[in-house]
Design an enzyme around this catalytic site. Sequence first.
Site, short mmCIF file in Angstrom:
data_model
loop_
_atom_site.label_atom_id
_atom_site.label_comp_id
_atom_site.label_asym_id
_atom_site.label_seq_id
_atom_site.Cartn_x
_atom_site.Cartn_y
_atom_site.Cartn_z
N GLU A 131 0.84 -1.21 0.00
CA GLU A 131 0.00 0.00 0.00
C GLU A 131 0.87 1.25 0.00
O GLU A 131 0.53 2.25 -0.64
CB GLU A 131 -0.91 0.00 1.24
N THR A 184 -6.17 7.21 -5.09
CA THR A 184 -6.11 7.25 -3.62
C THR A 184 -5.11 8.30 -3.13
O THR A 184 -5.38 9.03 -2.19
CB THR A 184 -5.70 5.86 -3.07
N1 HSE Z 1 -8.22 4.62 4.50
C1 HSE Z 1 -7.77 4.81 3.14
C2 HSE Z 1 -8.21 6.18 2.67
C3 HSE Z 1 -8.35 3.73 2.27
O1 HSE Z 1 -9.36 6.52 2.91
O2 HSE Z 1 -7.42 6.88 2.04
C4 HSE Z 1 -7.96 3.84 0.83
O3 HSE Z 1 -8.74 2.90 0.07
#
Ligand code: HSE
Length: 310
Positions: A131, A184
Amino acid sequence: MKSIKVFAPATVANVVCGFDVLGFAVDAPGDEVIMRLTEKPGVVITKIEGDGGKLPLAAEKNTVSASVQHYLNHIGCNHFGVEIELYKKMPIGSGLGSSSASTVAGLFAINSLLDNYLTPMDLVPFAMKGEELACGFGHADNVAPAVLGGFVLIRSYEPLDIIKLPVPKGLYCAIVFPDVDVPTRDARQMIRSKVLLKDAVIQWGNIAGLVSGLFMNDLDLIGRSMQDVLVEPTRSILIPDFYKLREMAHEQGAISFGISGSGPSVFAFAKDEQTAHNITNKIQQHLTGLHINSNAYVSAVNEQGPKIIG
Ligand code: HSE
């Protein structure tokens, strides 16, 4: 040499109020990996299908190979190699833990080939490395439920403290991915880094309410706790007609509605499968009216996590 085929599930991170600390896995969609052990040392990606050419084949840049390499370094295995084929069965940049599903499939595959040398919980930090490579921060709210299945709470990042939560009976998840671009990395950068105490009070009440609802099997408590005053007000502007979609989901009987992960996917909880289908149908109709393509998924919460499929 040995080979294996593994499926790992998509995940809904945040679960509306639990930014970076809550997530759950779904039965569909998910990604598949075929892995072979080879005599020549090194981790290589030999094939990627279903990514539209978006993902890197270079082993150090791909989240699957990079995290498998971390795993092998950690356990001191360098006398054999690994070939990986990645089959993307879900959209990239959807907010459904796409990179996480691929990474977790890879880690589960290598760990299975090595006779479950590590426990599933021990795989989480390696998946977090993936990630970090994908979006700049090694958040665990996608990878932990993808590895462990079910609902997961990340109580703490330092030290890492992950808790599995109960899955209420009869809960269905309706997901719609509107095909608009929300990386993201960008969706994280737009969030305010400071919050007001009055908002924090609302948020931690809701997180505690949601976790209580999971333990009490109380779907109404779960529904009324799934409100986010910290992140959703900012990120919702990236999702076409977000508040209209929420209204439509509730009209169809949703107990909750929100952004999946960093978006643009949205999801709702429903008390039965038919209601979940009604919700996705309405939302997709509305998006079609806006000339936006979408994919829909209806699923129970996936309690198993990754599985060997060949
Ligand atoms: N918690 C992370 C965000 C998840 O909201 O950026 C990304 O899928």
